[in-house]
Design a protein around this motif. Sequence first.
Motif, PDB file in Angstrom:
ATOM      1  N   SER A  58      -6.883  -7.768  -7.692  1.00  0.00           N
ATOM      2  CA  SER A  58      -6.302  -6.619  -7.003  1.00  0.00           C
ATOM      3  C   SER A  58      -6.786  -6.613  -5.563  1.00  0.00           C
ATOM      4  O   SER A  58      -7.706  -7.348  -5.191  1.00  0.00           O
ATOM      5  N   PHE A  59      -6.180  -5.786  -4.768  1.00  0.00           N
ATOM      6  CA  PHE A  59      -6.491  -5.745  -3.342  1.00  0.00           C
ATOM      7  C   PHE A  59      -5.946  -4.442  -2.769  1.00  0.00           C
ATOM      8  O   PHE A  59      -5.258  -3.680  -3.458  1.00  0.00           O
ATOM      9  N   ARG A  60      -6.278  -4.180  -1.521  1.00  0.00           N
ATOM     10  CA  ARG A  60      -5.740  -3.033  -0.817  1.00  0.00           C
ATOM     11  C   ARG A  60      -4.589  -3.472   0.070  1.00  0.00           C
ATOM     12  O   ARG A  60      -4.645  -4.556   0.660  1.00  0.00           O
ATOM     13  N   PRO A  61      -3.532  -2.669   0.194  1.00  0.00           N
ATOM     14  CA  PRO A  61      -2.505  -3.007   1.183  1.00  0.00           C
ATOM     15  C   PRO A  61      -3.155  -3.198   2.555  1.00  0.00           C
ATOM     16  O   PRO A  61      -3.981  -2.385   2.980  1.00  0.00           O
ATOM     17  N   SER A 102       2.730  -8.290  -0.648  1.00  0.00           N
ATOM     18  CA  SER A 102       2.994  -7.689  -1.956  1.00  0.00           C
ATOM     19  C   SER A 102       2.043  -6.527  -2.182  1.00  0.00           C
ATOM     20  O   SER A 102       1.101  -6.317  -1.417  1.00  0.00           O
ATOM     21  N   SER A 103       2.285  -5.767  -3.234  1.00  0.00           N
ATOM     22  CA  SER A 103       1.503  -4.564  -3.516  1.00  0.00           C
ATOM     23  C   SER A 103       0.576  -4.765  -4.710  1.00  0.00           C
ATOM     24  O   SER A 103       0.952  -5.431  -5.681  1.00  0.00           O
ATOM     25  N   PRO A 104      -0.621  -4.171  -4.684  1.00  0.00           N
ATOM     26  CA  PRO A 104      -1.526  -4.270  -5.837  1.00  0.00           C
ATOM     27  C   PRO A 104      -1.011  -3.536  -7.062  1.00  0.00           C
ATOM     28  O   PRO A 104      -1.556  -3.701  -8.153  1.00  0.00           O
ATOM     29  N   PHE A 140      -5.647  -0.735   4.504  1.00  0.00           N
ATOM     30  CA  PHE A 140      -5.272   0.594   4.976  1.00  0.00           C
ATOM     31  C   PHE A 140      -5.983   1.685   4.173  1.00  0.00           C
ATOM     32  O   PHE A 140      -6.195   1.531   2.959  1.00  0.00           O
ATOM     33  N   PRO A 141      -6.343   2.799   4.815  1.00  0.00           N
ATOM     34  CA  PRO A 141      -7.002   3.907   4.103  1.00  0.00           C
ATOM     35  C   PRO A 141      -5.973   4.744   3.339  1.00  0.00           C
ATOM     36  O   PRO A 141      -5.689   5.894   3.691  1.00  0.00           O
ATOM     37  N   GLY A 159       3.735  -4.918   2.102  1.00  0.00           N
ATOM     38  CA  GLY A 159       2.841  -4.600   0.998  1.00  0.00           C
ATOM     39  C   GLY A 159       2.542  -3.116   0.929  1.00  0.00           C
ATOM     40  O   GLY A 159       2.514  -2.514  -0.157  1.00  0.00           O
ATOM     41  N   LEU A 160       2.321  -2.489   2.080  1.00  0.00           N
ATOM     42  CA  LEU A 160       2.093  -1.050   2.115  1.00  0.00           C
ATOM     43  C   LEU A 160       3.347  -0.288   1.698  1.00  0.00           C
ATOM     44  O   LEU A 160       3.270   0.692   0.949  1.00  0.00           O
TER      45      LEU A 160
END
Length: 299
Positions: free
Chosen positions: A59-62, A82-84, A124-125, A148-149
């Motif tokens: 997994s990851f953050r946008p 892509s999105s997590p 991104f927060p 992704g975001l």
Amino acid sequence: MTTAIPERLPVRSGPRRLPTGANPYATAAARVMRVTDLVPDVRLFDFRFTDPALAEAFSFRPGQFVMLSVLGVGEAPFSLPSSPTRRGYFQLGIRRAGSVTGYLFDNVREGDVVGIRGPLGNGFPVEKFEKQDVLMVAGGLGMVPLRGLLHYLIDLRDRFGRVILLYGSRSPEQVLFREELESIARRGDAEVLLSVDNASGHPWSGRVGVVTQLLDDIQLDVSRTYAVACGPPIFYKFMMEKLVERHFAKDRIYLSLERRMECGVGKCGHCAVGYTFTCLHGPVFTFWDAINLPELIYE
């Protein structure tokens, strides 16, 4: 749909453990599942880790990125478009630009295996964006990390207010993910406005002009809106001026910035700007960072 987003970790002086392994310099094997041509010299690669457990857990953050390596060729950083929220695989948007990308375009095919380490950077927060409107402004290849975001916001749509995307390209044939973005707009998942600098000789029903002009076409409540921007260096100067003109608070503007990176963990110094390392402190920076370290933008 629910998902747990990785913590936005503070910067450390030393490398941290990554999902791809305890050794931050070691890679995990990932197989190329699909290759899609987007526009001339830009392709979308779908990957899945060969380790099934890692493939499902990754997994990851946008806004974060990974390092991709090809044995005997080299290593390069790539944003995650892509999105997590969509587990089991991840995507990289890659433009032909050097030895590593040239090798990927000319030699790597579906079924081949490359090395991946990451995710890296801060991302991104997204927690701050919840219950708020989110304005994304992309120029050219800046659409890659912002996609992704965008997918993350759409997949968790009930957590956010308005989702708005303004995207400008040089010409209609250079619009990344055009059919996908038009479909998102038709479904009403997000408000999408597209522009091109020049539409001569190509069918185009969108705006002709620079992407900053699209800001004049929308009404915003800046007190409840976060702005996120990504694009080429000159894009940031005019976009930031336009956002400030629209009375955005400087703590509500985030920029995704790309600089030359080599190691991804803050050791080689190639991405250093003063005491700031893009691979550790970024690639997502605030408006204040850009003011205090203009070299982040104007290379």
